[in-house]
Design a protein around this motif. Structure first.
Motif, PDB file in Angstrom:
ATOM      1  N   LYS A 138      -8.791   3.050  14.778  1.00 37.49           N
ATOM      2  CA  LYS A 138      -7.655   3.893  14.370  1.00 37.49           C
ATOM      3  C   LYS A 138      -6.632   3.081  13.581  1.00 37.49           C
ATOM      4  O   LYS A 138      -6.139   3.520  12.536  1.00 37.49           O
ATOM      5  CB  LYS A 138      -6.986   4.507  15.608  1.00 37.49           C
ATOM      6  N   GLN A 139      -6.310   1.901  14.071  1.00 37.66           N
ATOM      7  CA  GLN A 139      -5.328   1.066  13.377  1.00 37.66           C
ATOM      8  C   GLN A 139      -5.884   0.622  12.021  1.00 37.66           C
ATOM      9  O   GLN A 139      -5.227   0.762  10.985  1.00 37.66           O
ATOM     10  CB  GLN A 139      -4.974  -0.169  14.228  1.00 37.66           C
ATOM     11  N   PHE A 140      -7.079   0.094  12.025  1.00 41.73           N
ATOM     12  CA  PHE A 140      -7.652  -0.466  10.808  1.00 41.73           C
ATOM     13  C   PHE A 140      -7.855   0.596   9.733  1.00 41.73           C
ATOM     14  O   PHE A 140      -7.437   0.425   8.584  1.00 41.73           O
ATOM     15  CB  PHE A 140      -8.984  -1.155  11.109  1.00 41.73           C
ATOM     16  N   GLU A 141      -8.484   1.685  10.090  1.00 38.78           N
ATOM     17  CA  GLU A 141      -8.856   2.688   9.086  1.00 38.78           C
ATOM     18  C   GLU A 141      -7.639   3.363   8.463  1.00 38.78           C
ATOM     19  O   GLU A 141      -7.587   3.587   7.246  1.00 38.78           O
ATOM     20  CB  GLU A 141      -9.790   3.724   9.719  1.00 38.78           C
ATOM     21  N   ASN A 142      -6.630   3.672   9.276  1.00 37.31           N
ATOM     22  CA  ASN A 142      -5.450   4.340   8.744  1.00 37.31           C
ATOM     23  C   ASN A 142      -4.609   3.406   7.880  1.00 37.31           C
ATOM     24  O   ASN A 142      -4.106   3.804   6.827  1.00 37.31           O
ATOM     25  CB  ASN A 142      -4.617   4.932   9.877  1.00 37.31           C
ATOM     26  N   TYR A 143      -4.477   2.161   8.308  1.00 36.14           N
ATOM     27  CA  TYR A 143      -3.741   1.204   7.468  1.00 36.14           C
ATOM     28  C   TYR A 143      -4.493   0.929   6.167  1.00 36.14           C
ATOM     29  O   TYR A 143      -3.886   0.799   5.096  1.00 36.14           O
ATOM     30  CB  TYR A 143      -3.481  -0.108   8.228  1.00 36.14           C
ATOM     31  N   ASP A 148      -5.027   0.848   0.308  1.00 39.47           N
ATOM     32  CA  ASP A 148      -5.765   1.237  -0.902  1.00 39.47           C
ATOM     33  C   ASP A 148      -4.869   2.030  -1.854  1.00 39.47           C
ATOM     34  O   ASP A 148      -4.885   1.805  -3.070  1.00 39.47           O
ATOM     35  CB  ASP A 148      -7.001   2.068  -0.523  1.00 39.47           C
ATOM     36  N   TRP A 149      -4.082   2.958  -1.306  1.00 40.07           N
ATOM     37  CA  TRP A 149      -3.192   3.766  -2.150  1.00 40.07           C
ATOM     38  C   TRP A 149      -2.123   2.884  -2.794  1.00 40.07           C
ATOM     39  O   TRP A 149      -1.843   2.995  -3.996  1.00 40.07           O
ATOM     40  CB  TRP A 149      -2.529   4.873  -1.314  1.00 40.07           C
ATOM     41  N   SER A 160      -2.081  -6.479   2.768  1.00 37.85           N
ATOM     42  CA  SER A 160      -3.426  -6.620   3.328  1.00 37.85           C
ATOM     43  C   SER A 160      -3.326  -7.041   4.778  1.00 37.85           C
ATOM     44  O   SER A 160      -2.266  -7.463   5.252  1.00 37.85           O
ATOM     45  CB  SER A 160      -4.223  -7.670   2.551  1.00 37.85           C
ATOM     46  N   PHE A 161      -4.441  -6.937   5.487  1.00 35.58           N
ATOM     47  CA  PHE A 161      -4.524  -7.528   6.819  1.00 35.58           C
ATOM     48  C   PHE A 161      -4.519  -9.046   6.645  1.00 35.58           C
ATOM     49  O   PHE A 161      -5.018  -9.568   5.653  1.00 35.58           O
ATOM     50  CB  PHE A 161      -5.799  -7.081   7.525  1.00 35.58           C
TER      51      PHE A 161
END
Length: 305
Positions: A138-143, A148-149, A160-161
């Motif tokens: 959830k954290q990774f995919e939403n961030y 990307d945007w 970035s992470f």
């Protein structure tokens, strides 16, 4: 201040601190001095001070916790009891990614104004987090959708992470002031001072020292003895609600029973190892102390009182 020296002596190149008096944080933030070289007797260590009330998600992306909480995506659908500011965390979608990204970046920009460097550290987490893959995703995919945007529509911003190493390596390139001293006493908000723990529940503080001294005695006089569980009992009580005396009464009693069992076991180990009839006092030092000769071992006499 001792913590900074210990980490410096251990070879750390940087450290991060959070629990500093709110008025001190405010003053350092106004001067963009929340990062500094903390002076110790063994040299300086680069230090990053977190600027807000807490280290949890609502207090890490910027100054408004009601906004930052919405970007702790583990709280989607009421996870971790949701956000107490009545603004919920929602999944990032094609329809809301622009609005969400801009709202998040506005907080990041405001946080950036408190530091001299061009990099901003935004920790995402909390106590007991990332215990399931679902939460991590959830954290990774939403961030990642926001990143990307931003990468396409705001190319002047690089987001970035990262890792602590990457952040500190970059942040240490910016000249920062030198600071000497400590940050005691601590207050996190008006009139809430965290100083009572220096003298609360003194019996347990004393018992902790007894346990530590017995571990040292057995290690010194009885090499080869297995002390894993006794050291674990000692380490357990070092929790910031244990040794401080700020735990609930039921928890304190549990700590005590764990330590008491360890003390009993250590006394038995010492008694067996030294082939003596009773409990002894041991001076592990190779020098005399005000109460004992160097390396002295003597029977312990119970206080008549």
């Amino acid at each position: 201040a001792g913590q900074a020296q210990v980490l410096k002596e251990m070879g750390y190149k940087g450290m991060l601190i959070q629990r500093v008096h709110y008025a001190v944080k405010k003053q350092l933030a106004q001067k963009q001095q929340l990062e500094f070289q903390w002076s110790t007797p063994t040299g300086d260590i680069f230090t990053h001070m977190m600027p807000f009330y807490s280290y949890d998600g609502p207090h890490t992306c910027g100054p408004d916790p009601s906004v930052c909480c919405q970007f702790d995506f583990a709280r989607i659908n009421g996870g971790y009891s949701g956000c107490p500011w009545h603004k919920t965390a929602v999944p990032i979608t094609t329809a809301n990614v622009a609005e969400r990204s801009k709202l998040w970046l506005d907080q990041v920009y405001k946080k950036a104004m408190l530091y001299k460097g061009k990099d901003v550290l935004i920790p995402i987490g909390d106590d007991f987090r990332y215990q399931t893959m679902d939460e991590a995703h959830k954290q990774f995919e939403n961030y990642q959708k926001m990143f990307d945007w931003i990468g396409v529509h705001l190319p002047s911003v690089k987001v970035s992470f990262s890792t602590l190493t990457r952040y500190f390596d970059s942040a240490r390139q910016t000249p920062v002031p030198r600071l000497q001293g400590s940050f005691f006493p601590y207050s996190d908000r008006v009139q809430d001072y965290w100083t009572g723990y220096f003298n609360s529940r003194i019996f347990y503080k004393g018992y902790d020292r007894l346990l530590e001294s017995l571990i040292a005695a057995v290690e010194s006089k009885c090499p080869g003895e297995e002390l894993h569980m006794q050291k674990r009992a000692l380490g357990l009580f070092q929790h910031h609600d244990g040794i401080t005396g700020t735990a609930k009464s039921l928890v304190v009693q549990d700590y005590y029973q764990t330590m008491q069992k360890a003390v009993t076991e250590l006394k038995l180990k010492l008694k067996t190892c030294l082939d003596i009839a009773g409990y002894v006092l041991v001076n592990l030092l190779s020098v005399d102390t005000p109460t004992m000769k160097a390396d002295e071992i003597r029977p312990y006499e119970e206080d008549a009182c």
